[in-house]
Design a protein around this motif. Structure first.
Motif, PDB file in Angstrom:
ATOM      1  N   VAL A  68       0.808  -1.226   0.000  1.00 11.43           N
ATOM      2  CA  VAL A  68       0.000   0.000   0.000  1.00 11.43           C
ATOM      3  C   VAL A  68       0.838   1.271   0.000  1.00 11.43           C
ATOM      4  CG1 VAL A  68      -1.915  -1.146   1.186  1.00 11.43           C
ATOM      5  CG2 VAL A  68      -0.175   0.053   2.529  1.00 11.43           C
ATOM      6  N   ASN A  69       2.164   1.162   0.060  1.00  7.61           N
ATOM      7  CA  ASN A  69       3.006   2.357   0.092  1.00  7.61           C
ATOM      8  C   ASN A  69       2.824   3.247  -1.130  1.00  7.61           C
ATOM      9  OD1 ASN A  69       4.124   1.807   2.575  1.00  7.61           O
ATOM     10  ND2 ASN A  69       5.901   0.704   1.745  1.00  7.61           N
ATOM     11  N   ILE A  70       2.610   2.649  -2.295  1.00  5.13           N
ATOM     12  CA  ILE A  70       2.454   3.422  -3.514  1.00  5.13           C
ATOM     13  C   ILE A  70       1.203   4.290  -3.485  1.00  5.13           C
ATOM     14  CG2 ILE A  70       1.166   1.633  -4.758  1.00  5.13           C
ATOM     15  CD1 ILE A  70       2.640   2.479  -7.282  1.00  5.13           C
ATOM     16  N   PHE A  71       0.225   3.900  -2.689  1.00  4.48           N
ATOM     17  CA  PHE A  71      -1.028   4.654  -2.620  1.00  4.48           C
ATOM     18  C   PHE A  71      -0.987   5.768  -1.568  1.00  4.48           C
ATOM     19  CE2 PHE A  71      -2.235   0.283  -3.856  1.00  4.48           C
ATOM     20  CZ  PHE A  71      -2.713   0.560  -5.136  1.00  4.48           C
ATOM     21  N   ASN A  72       0.084   5.814  -0.791  1.00  4.31           N
ATOM     22  CA  ASN A  72       0.173   6.774   0.313  1.00  4.31           C
ATOM     23  C   ASN A  72       1.364   7.713   0.152  1.00  4.31           C
ATOM     24  OD1 ASN A  72      -2.046   5.480   1.596  1.00  4.31           O
ATOM     25  ND2 ASN A  72      -0.657   3.964   2.481  1.00  4.31           N
ATOM     26  N   PRO A  73       1.283   8.703  -0.762  1.00  5.79           N
ATOM     27  CA  PRO A  73       2.393   9.640  -0.959  1.00  5.79           C
ATOM     28  C   PRO A  73       2.653  10.522   0.251  1.00  5.79           C
ATOM     29  CG  PRO A  73       0.454  10.375  -2.152  1.00  5.79           C
ATOM     30  CD  PRO A  73       0.154   8.991  -1.650  1.00  5.79           C
ATOM     31  N   VAL A  74       1.643  10.689   1.101  1.00  6.16           N
ATOM     32  CA  VAL A  74       1.795  11.487   2.326  1.00  6.16           C
ATOM     33  C   VAL A  74       1.632  10.561   3.518  1.00  6.16           C
ATOM     34  CG1 VAL A  74       0.998  13.475   3.646  1.00  6.16           C
ATOM     35  CG2 VAL A  74       0.841  13.492   1.153  1.00  6.16           C
ATOM     36  N   SER A  75       2.702  10.322   4.252  1.00  8.30           N
ATOM     37  CA  SER A  75       2.607   9.465   5.432  1.00  8.30           C
ATOM     38  C   SER A  75       1.956  10.213   6.580  1.00  8.30           C
ATOM     39  CB  SER A  75       4.004   8.997   5.862  1.00  8.30           C
ATOM     40  OG  SER A  75       4.774  10.101   6.322  1.00  8.30           O
ATOM     41  N   GLN A  76       1.471   9.474   7.581  1.00  5.15           N
ATOM     42  CA  GLN A  76       0.841  10.100   8.743  1.00  5.15           C
ATOM     43  C   GLN A  76       1.830  10.978   9.480  1.00  5.15           C
ATOM     44  OE1 GLN A  76      -2.470   9.847   9.561  1.00  5.15           O
ATOM     45  NE2 GLN A  76      -1.993  11.446  11.030  1.00  5.15           N
ATOM     46  N   GLU A  77       3.116  10.549   9.515  1.00  2.91           N
ATOM     47  CA  GLU A  77       4.149  11.330  10.205  1.00  2.91           C
ATOM     48  C   GLU A  77       4.358  12.678   9.518  1.00  2.91           C
ATOM     49  OE1 GLU A  77       8.914  11.002  11.420  1.00  2.91           O
ATOM     50  OE2 GLU A  77       7.848   9.283  10.533  1.00  2.91           O
ATOM     51  N   ASN A  78       4.435  12.656   8.173  1.00  4.46           N
ATOM     52  CA  ASN A  78       4.612  13.911   7.434  1.00  4.46           C
ATOM     53  C   ASN A  78       3.409  14.815   7.563  1.00  4.46           C
ATOM     54  OD1 ASN A  78       7.143  13.184   6.514  1.00  4.46           O
ATOM     55  ND2 ASN A  78       6.367  12.226   4.626  1.00  4.46           N
ATOM     56  N   THR A  79       2.226  14.212   7.658  1.00  2.68           N
ATOM     57  CA  THR A  79       1.011  14.999   7.825  1.00  2.68           C
ATOM     58  C   THR A  79       1.047  15.764   9.140  1.00  2.68           C
ATOM     59  OG1 THR A  79      -0.269  13.405   6.546  1.00  2.68           O
ATOM     60  CG2 THR A  79      -1.499  14.908   7.957  1.00  2.68           C
ATOM     61  N   ASN A  80       1.453  15.097  10.216  1.00  7.34           N
ATOM     62  CA  ASN A  80       1.533  15.753  11.520  1.00  7.34           C
ATOM     63  C   ASN A  80       2.559  16.873  11.524  1.00  7.34           C
ATOM     64  OD1 ASN A  80      -0.368  13.975  12.544  1.00  7.34           O
ATOM     65  ND2 ASN A  80       1.167  12.505  13.267  1.00  7.34           N
ATOM     66  N   GLN A  81       3.671  16.683  10.811  1.00  5.67           N
ATOM     67  CA  GLN A  81       4.713  17.695  10.776  1.00  5.67           C
ATOM     68  C   GLN A  81       4.288  18.918   9.991  1.00  5.67           C
ATOM     69  OE1 GLN A  81       8.100  15.667   9.135  1.00  5.67           O
ATOM     70  NE2 GLN A  81       8.586  14.599  11.043  1.00  5.67           N
ATOM     71  N   ASN A  82       3.370  18.749   9.056  1.00  4.22           N
ATOM     72  CA  ASN A  82       2.986  19.855   8.181  1.00  4.22           C
ATOM     73  C   ASN A  82       1.672  20.501   8.568  1.00  4.22           C
ATOM     74  OD1 ASN A  82       5.017  20.104   5.894  1.00  4.22           O
ATOM     75  ND2 ASN A  82       4.602  17.910   5.809  1.00  4.22           N
ATOM     76  N   GLN A  83       1.159  20.191   9.728  1.00  5.92           N
ATOM     77  CA  GLN A  83      -0.121  20.770  10.112  1.00  5.92           C
ATOM     78  C   GLN A  83      -0.055  22.285  10.243  1.00  5.92           C
ATOM     79  OE1 GLN A  83      -1.827  18.859  13.528  1.00  5.92           O
ATOM     80  NE2 GLN A  83      -2.537  17.125  12.352  1.00  5.92           N
ATOM     81  N   GLY A  84       1.127  22.831  10.498  1.00  4.03           N
ATOM     82  CA  GLY A  84       1.242  24.282  10.620  1.00  4.03           C
ATOM     83  C   GLY A  84       1.075  24.995   9.304  1.00  4.03           C
ATOM     84  N   GLY A  85       1.572  24.403   8.196  1.00  2.01           N
ATOM     85  CA  GLY A  85       1.533  25.115   6.936  1.00  2.01           C
ATOM     86  C   GLY A  85       0.801  24.405   5.829  1.00  2.01           C
ATOM     87  N   ASN A  86       0.484  23.112   6.001  1.00  6.60           N
ATOM     88  CA  ASN A  86      -0.276  22.374   5.010  1.00  6.60           C
ATOM     89  C   ASN A  86       0.494  22.182   3.712  1.00  6.60           C
ATOM     90  OD1 ASN A  86      -2.589  20.941   4.434  1.00  6.60           O
ATOM     91  ND2 ASN A  86      -3.609  22.647   3.453  1.00  6.60           N
ATOM     92  N   SER A  87       1.820  22.446   3.689  1.00  6.11           N
ATOM     93  CA  SER A  87       2.588  22.392   2.452  1.00  6.11           C
ATOM     94  C   SER A  87       2.730  20.966   1.941  1.00  6.11           C
ATOM     95  CB  SER A  87       3.967  23.019   2.658  1.00  6.11           C
ATOM     96  OG  SER A  87       4.671  22.360   3.698  1.00  6.11           O
ATOM     97  N   GLY A  88       2.944  19.996   2.848  1.00  3.97           N
ATOM     98  CA  GLY A  88       3.100  18.609   2.425  1.00  3.97           C
ATOM     99  C   GLY A  88       1.882  18.096   1.698  1.00  3.97           C
ATOM    100  N   LEU A  89       0.707  18.406   2.225  1.00 12.47           N
ATOM    101  CA  LEU A  89      -0.525  17.959   1.589  1.00 12.47           C
ATOM    102  C   LEU A  89      -0.779  18.683   0.267  1.00 12.47           C
ATOM    103  CD1 LEU A  89      -2.771  17.696   4.766  1.00 12.47           C
ATOM    104  CD2 LEU A  89      -2.014  15.816   3.321  1.00 12.47           C
ATOM    105  N   TYR A  90      -0.324  19.925   0.165  1.00  9.70           N
ATOM    106  CA  TYR A  90      -0.504  20.672  -1.085  1.00  9.70           C
ATOM    107  C   TYR A  90       0.258  19.998  -2.224  1.00  9.70           C
ATOM    108  CZ  TYR A  90      -0.123  24.317  -4.609  1.00  9.70           C
ATOM    109  OH  TYR A  90      -0.147  25.001  -5.791  1.00  9.70           O
ATOM    110  N   THR A  95      -5.430  16.634  -5.505  1.00 11.61           N
ATOM    111  CA  THR A  95      -6.172  17.850  -5.827  1.00 11.61           C
ATOM    112  C   THR A  95      -7.274  17.552  -6.835  1.00 11.61           C
ATOM    113  OG1 THR A  95      -4.193  19.204  -5.462  1.00 11.61           O
ATOM    114  CG2 THR A  95      -6.000  20.219  -6.692  1.00 11.61           C
ATOM    115  N   VAL A  96      -8.465  18.060  -6.567  1.00 13.36           N
ATOM    116  CA  VAL A  96      -9.590  17.880  -7.482  1.00 13.36           C
ATOM    117  C   VAL A  96      -9.426  18.865  -8.643  1.00 13.36           C
ATOM    118  CG1 VAL A  96     -12.099  17.848  -7.713  1.00 13.36           C
ATOM    119  CG2 VAL A  96     -11.030  17.235  -5.520  1.00 13.36           C
ATOM    120  N   ASP A  97      -9.289  18.342  -9.856  1.00 13.25           N
ATOM    121  CA  ASP A  97      -9.041  19.217 -11.013  1.00 13.25           C
ATOM    122  C   ASP A  97     -10.332  19.859 -11.521  1.00 13.25           C
ATOM    123  OD1 ASP A  97     -10.383  17.335 -12.616  1.00 13.25           O
ATOM    124  OD2 ASP A  97      -8.541  16.405 -13.322  1.00 13.25           O
ATOM    125  N   MET A  98     -10.214  20.621 -12.586  1.00 11.63           N
ATOM    126  CA  MET A  98     -11.354  21.376 -13.121  1.00 11.63           C
ATOM    127  C   MET A  98     -12.472  20.470 -13.629  1.00 11.63           C
ATOM    128  SD  MET A  98     -10.625  24.462 -12.509  1.00 11.63           S
ATOM    129  CE  MET A  98     -11.955  25.256 -13.408  1.00 11.63           C
TER     130      MET A  98
END
Length: 265
Positions: A68-90, A95-98
């Protein structure tokens, strides 16, 4: 005495009309719009449906973690680290396209526009079982919005804010932004909301407790909260009685000085 009498009347009228009172700044007051023996309000909150430009956090789990690693580009650890700026998730979220699609590993494009996160979870799981996994893999799919992002402008600290919560009411959102200024009009707060066919402006009176029944009491991603100034501020009046007296006294002093100056010419 007549001039003094009329002067006092004018000053008193200005004080009454210019000062900002408790009714202007207190949130969720009971204004006789509900039964006085019960303050229980039924909140209206509909499930959010995904729109264009939303960013989704999708996590897939199974018995074999390597699969399942290929389906998870953002790990839970990285998500917690980026909660201040949301940059990792960006950069790594979906992203939902047009066209209302997301590009998901292996599965390709998935149409998610107008779906709730629960419906997207079911759809992703169904496609994974159909194209990649077997039932024995015991896969588990989690879908969340990548933070609830909203903007504040007007008589409130202006900025773009992100809260990592599933539900956020407008009071929480305003508190997170630093609260409305004393000179802000709480009786007519504007919520500019995005819809598939464009944006709409909604009004909500935050000084009335029945605001909790409004469909706009709970904010949605990409909402803009706009707070207009009170008319008192537009007129240049003070926020308190002392400020108003000072302002009136200054104006009166200038008028008197001008009068005697012109009279002595």
């Amino acid at each position: 005495m007549k001039p003094n009498f009329w002067l006092y009347c004018i000053l008193f009228s200005l004080l009454l009309s210019s000062c900002i009172t408790n009714k202007d700044v207190v949130y969720l007051q009971e204004k006789g719009t509900i039964a006085s023996d019960s303050l229980q309000i039924r909140e209206l909150s509909k499930p959010y449906r995904v729109q264009v430009n939303d960013i989704l956090y999708i996590n897939v789990k199974a018995l074999d973690e390597e699969l399942v690693n290929i389906f998870n580009p953002v790990s839970q650890e990285n998500t917690n680290q980026n909660q201040g700026g949301n940059s990792g998730l960006y950069f790594n979220g979906f992203t939902v396209d047009m066209h209302g699609d997301i590009k998901f590993p292996i599965l390709g494009k998935l149409q998610v526009l107008g779906y709730t996160v629960q419906e997207i979870e079911a759809k992703v799981k169904e496609e994974l079982l159909k194209q990649y996994f077997k039932e024995t893999a015991q896969i588990f799919v989690t879908v969340k919005m990548a933070g609830l992002r909203y903007s504040t402008v007007g008589e409130i600290s202006a900025g773009v804010h992100t809260l990592f919560q599933d539900r956020v009411n407008i009071i929480d959102a305003i508190a997170n932004a630093g609260d409305i200024k004393v000179t802000g009009d709480r009786t007519d707060v504007l919520v500019i909301r995005q819809y598939p066919d464009g944006q709409k402006i909604h009004h909500i009176d935050l000084t009335d407790i029945t605001a909790m029944k409004s469909p706009y009491y709970y904010i949605q991603p990409n909402d803009i909260i706009m707070v207009k100034p009170l008319k008192r501020k537009a007129l240049g009046a003070g926020e308190t009685a002392s400020q108003t007296i000072t302002t009136v006294a200054s104006i009166f002093s200038v008028l008197v000085s001008t009068y005697f100056l012109v009279k002595n010419l």
